[in-house]
Motif scaffolding. Structure first.
Motif, PDB file in Angstrom:
ATOM      1  N   ALA A  89       0.840  -1.201   0.000  1.00  0.00           N
ATOM      2  CA  ALA A  89       0.000   0.000   0.000  1.00  0.00           C
ATOM      3  C   ALA A  89       0.875   1.250   0.000  1.00  0.00           C
ATOM      4  O   ALA A  89       0.642   2.198  -0.778  1.00  0.00           O
ATOM      5  CB  ALA A  89      -0.932  -0.003   1.208  1.00  0.00           C
ATOM      6  N   LEU A  90       1.906   1.271   0.843  1.00  0.00           N
ATOM      7  CA  LEU A  90       2.792   2.432   0.912  1.00  0.00           C
ATOM      8  C   LEU A  90       3.664   2.538  -0.333  1.00  0.00           C
ATOM      9  O   LEU A  90       3.957   3.645  -0.799  1.00  0.00           O
ATOM     10  CB  LEU A  90       3.660   2.346   2.167  1.00  0.00           C
ATOM     11  CG  LEU A  90       2.921   2.595   3.485  1.00  0.00           C
ATOM     12  CD1 LEU A  90       3.846   2.381   4.673  1.00  0.00           C
ATOM     13  CD2 LEU A  90       2.352   4.012   3.513  1.00  0.00           C
ATOM     14  N   ALA A  91       4.102   1.412  -0.876  1.00  0.00           N
ATOM     15  CA  ALA A  91       4.892   1.445  -2.105  1.00  0.00           C
ATOM     16  C   ALA A  91       4.074   2.008  -3.260  1.00  0.00           C
ATOM     17  O   ALA A  91       4.570   2.815  -4.057  1.00  0.00           O
ATOM     18  CB  ALA A  91       5.398   0.046  -2.444  1.00  0.00           C
ATOM     19  N   THR A  92       2.808   1.589  -3.356  1.00  0.00           N
ATOM     20  CA  THR A  92       1.930   2.106  -4.406  1.00  0.00           C
ATOM     21  C   THR A  92       1.759   3.615  -4.258  1.00  0.00           C
ATOM     22  O   THR A  92       1.815   4.367  -5.248  1.00  0.00           O
ATOM     23  CB  THR A  92       0.553   1.413  -4.347  1.00  0.00           C
ATOM     24  OG1 THR A  92       0.730   0.007  -4.526  1.00  0.00           O
ATOM     25  CG2 THR A  92      -0.364   1.943  -5.440  1.00  0.00           C
ATOM     26  N   ALA A  93       1.560   4.060  -3.019  1.00  0.00           N
ATOM     27  CA  ALA A  93       1.438   5.499  -2.773  1.00  0.00           C
ATOM     28  C   ALA A  93       2.733   6.224  -3.115  1.00  0.00           C
ATOM     29  O   ALA A  93       2.717   7.349  -3.645  1.00  0.00           O
ATOM     30  CB  ALA A  93       1.064   5.740  -1.315  1.00  0.00           C
ATOM     31  N   GLY A  94       3.877   5.586  -2.822  1.00  0.00           N
ATOM     32  CA  GLY A  94       5.159   6.199  -3.135  1.00  0.00           C
ATOM     33  C   GLY A  94       5.362   6.374  -4.628  1.00  0.00           C
ATOM     34  O   GLY A  94       5.817   7.429  -5.090  1.00  0.00           O
ATOM     35  N   PHE A  95       5.034   5.353  -5.410  1.00  0.00           N
ATOM     36  CA  PHE A  95       5.146   5.468  -6.863  1.00  0.00           C
ATOM     37  C   PHE A  95       4.192   6.544  -7.400  1.00  0.00           C
ATOM     38  O   PHE A  95       4.562   7.342  -8.263  1.00  0.00           O
ATOM     39  CB  PHE A  95       4.845   4.121  -7.529  1.00  0.00           C
ATOM     40  CG  PHE A  95       6.003   3.168  -7.523  1.00  0.00           C
ATOM     41  CD1 PHE A  95       7.148   3.429  -8.251  1.00  0.00           C
ATOM     42  CD2 PHE A  95       5.948   1.980  -6.801  1.00  0.00           C
ATOM     43  CE1 PHE A  95       8.216   2.543  -8.254  1.00  0.00           C
ATOM     44  CE2 PHE A  95       7.010   1.091  -6.787  1.00  0.00           C
ATOM     45  CZ  PHE A  95       8.147   1.377  -7.517  1.00  0.00           C
ATOM     46  N   LYS A  96       2.983   6.561  -6.878  1.00  0.00           N
ATOM     47  CA  LYS A  96       2.004   7.537  -7.338  1.00  0.00           C
ATOM     48  C   LYS A  96       2.442   8.953  -7.014  1.00  0.00           C
ATOM     49  O   LYS A  96       2.212   9.894  -7.794  1.00  0.00           O
ATOM     50  CB  LYS A  96       0.632   7.250  -6.714  1.00  0.00           C
ATOM     51  CG  LYS A  96      -0.491   8.059  -7.340  1.00  0.00           C
ATOM     52  CD  LYS A  96      -1.853   7.595  -6.842  1.00  0.00           C
ATOM     53  CE  LYS A  96      -2.969   8.390  -7.537  1.00  0.00           C
ATOM     54  NZ  LYS A  96      -4.308   7.954  -7.074  1.00  0.00           N
ATOM     55  N   SER A  97       3.107   9.138  -5.861  1.00  0.00           N
ATOM     56  CA  SER A  97       3.588  10.470  -5.492  1.00  0.00           C
ATOM     57  C   SER A  97       4.655  10.971  -6.454  1.00  0.00           C
ATOM     58  O   SER A  97       4.903  12.174  -6.562  1.00  0.00           O
ATOM     59  CB  SER A  97       4.144  10.450  -4.062  1.00  0.00           C
ATOM     60  OG  SER A  97       5.392   9.781  -4.004  1.00  0.00           O
ATOM     61  N   LYS A  98       5.297  10.045  -7.168  1.00  0.00           N
ATOM     62  CA  LYS A  98       6.290  10.395  -8.182  1.00  0.00           C
ATOM     63  C   LYS A  98       5.700  10.382  -9.592  1.00  0.00           C
ATOM     64  O   LYS A  98       6.429  10.457 -10.582  1.00  0.00           O
ATOM     65  CB  LYS A  98       7.470   9.414  -8.109  1.00  0.00           C
ATOM     66  CG  LYS A  98       8.361   9.592  -6.889  1.00  0.00           C
ATOM     67  CD  LYS A  98       9.095  10.918  -6.931  1.00  0.00           C
ATOM     68  CE  LYS A  98      10.095  11.046  -5.806  1.00  0.00           C
ATOM     69  NZ  LYS A  98      10.852  12.318  -5.872  1.00  0.00           N
ATOM     70  N   GLY A  99       4.377  10.261  -9.687  1.00  0.00           N
ATOM     71  CA  GLY A  99       3.710  10.317 -10.977  1.00  0.00           C
ATOM     72  C   GLY A  99       3.740   9.037 -11.773  1.00  0.00           C
ATOM     73  O   GLY A  99       3.511   9.050 -12.987  1.00  0.00           O
ATOM     74  N   VAL A 100       4.009   7.883 -11.118  1.00  0.00           N
ATOM     75  CA  VAL A 100       4.071   6.603 -11.818  1.00  0.00           C
ATOM     76  C   VAL A 100       2.859   5.762 -11.435  1.00  0.00           C
ATOM     77  O   VAL A 100       2.710   5.341 -10.291  1.00  0.00           O
ATOM     78  CB  VAL A 100       5.363   5.834 -11.473  1.00  0.00           C
ATOM     79  CG1 VAL A 100       5.421   4.516 -12.256  1.00  0.00           C
ATOM     80  CG2 VAL A 100       6.587   6.679 -11.766  1.00  0.00           C
TER      81      VAL A 100
END
Length: 268
Positions: A58-69
């Motif tokens: 869940a946090l990894a997905t949020a991390g990627f999304k925060s970088k626009g991926v």
């Protein structure tokens, strides 16, 4: 009775596992033995590990999304297919000798490394992503099968998912990782529910492990986007080789460690 340093060990291992799982895969080959070392029966360790993986992804997905991926809706579709497969995998037992299975998985991992290292670079025109039509349907079938294995054990599955999406769906490794963590988050929910239903989860240790897993995943997701494909490829090759060695020589290494380092104190 666990001591305070056991919890610190769990968080530290969790951070490494979260980082490894997000950039490559196979981190459960570290966390599962740690949970068993702390006294959990193997089925409970398997279920407890799922708590940390859910929070990690869940946090990894949020991390990627925060970088626009983000690869939505492709990641959601694969996630649903794997979700259905994981229900099957988490409720059945596969009758296979553990040592034989580990060695087969080690060979698969090394094969992935050789392909990554020696496969000629794709031409620019070949890097067009293939996420729809027949490519989507084949991917759904493959990820249903991935889900069965993920629901059963999960260890090492990240390598196969990355290999498949990179060379079949033609996705770069950053987008592959962003898709992978989202898919694992979705199917891991069903696997965790099954383990919880059968009372095979130690929630306290699961959430403590998740502190480390989640932190490592958040750092890895943002760091890997910044570093790009080159970093991920190098990290993946190193981790796959180490995990393959552990799988192939695991029993011999543990026997040597018990005899020469631990003096059989923790090896009963």
């Amino acid at each position: 009775m666990l001591e305070w340093y056991h919890y610190l060990l769990l968080i530290t291992v969790g951070f490494a596992v979260g980082f490894i799982n997000t950039v490559a895969g196979g981190g459960s080959l570290l966390s599962l033995p740690t949970l068993i070392f702390l006294g959990l029966p193997a089925p409970v360790a398997n279920g407890t590990n799922r708590v940390a993986i859910v929070i990690q992804t869940a946090l990894a997905t949020a991390g990627f999304k925060s970088k626009g991926v983000s690869t939505y809706p492709f990641n959601l579709r694969l996630g649903i297919a794997a979700f259905l497969g994981s229900i099957v995998g988490a409720t059945i037992a596969v009758d296979i000798d553990g040592e034989t299975f580990n060695r087969i998985l080690a060979i698969v991992m090394l094969a992935v490394v050789l392909i990554i290292i020696f496969k000629p670079k794709m031409r620019l025109e070949d890097m067009q992503e293939r996420l729809t039509g027949k490519y989507l349907w084949v991917s759904l079938i493959v990820f249903f099968l991935f889900g069965i294995y993920g629901g059963f054990i999960n260890a090492g599955l990240g390598f196969l998912m990355m290999f498949f999406m990179h060379y079949y769906n033609r996705m770069n490794l950053v987008r592959v990782n962003a898709t992978k963590v989202a898919v694992v988050f979705i199917y891991m929910l069903s696997a965790l529910a099954v383990f919880a239903f059968y009372d095979k989860v130690n929630w306290k240790l699961g959430f403590i492990l998740a502190i480390g897993n989640g932190s490592g995943a958040w750092v890895a997701s943002r760091f890997s986007v910044k570093k790009g494909d080159g970093f991920i490829k190098t990290f993946l090759v190193v981790v796959v080789i180490l995990m393959a060695i552990k799988l192939w020589f695991g029993d011999q290494l543990m026997d040597w460690l018990c005899t020469n380092i631990l003096n059989n104190k923790y090896c009963s």
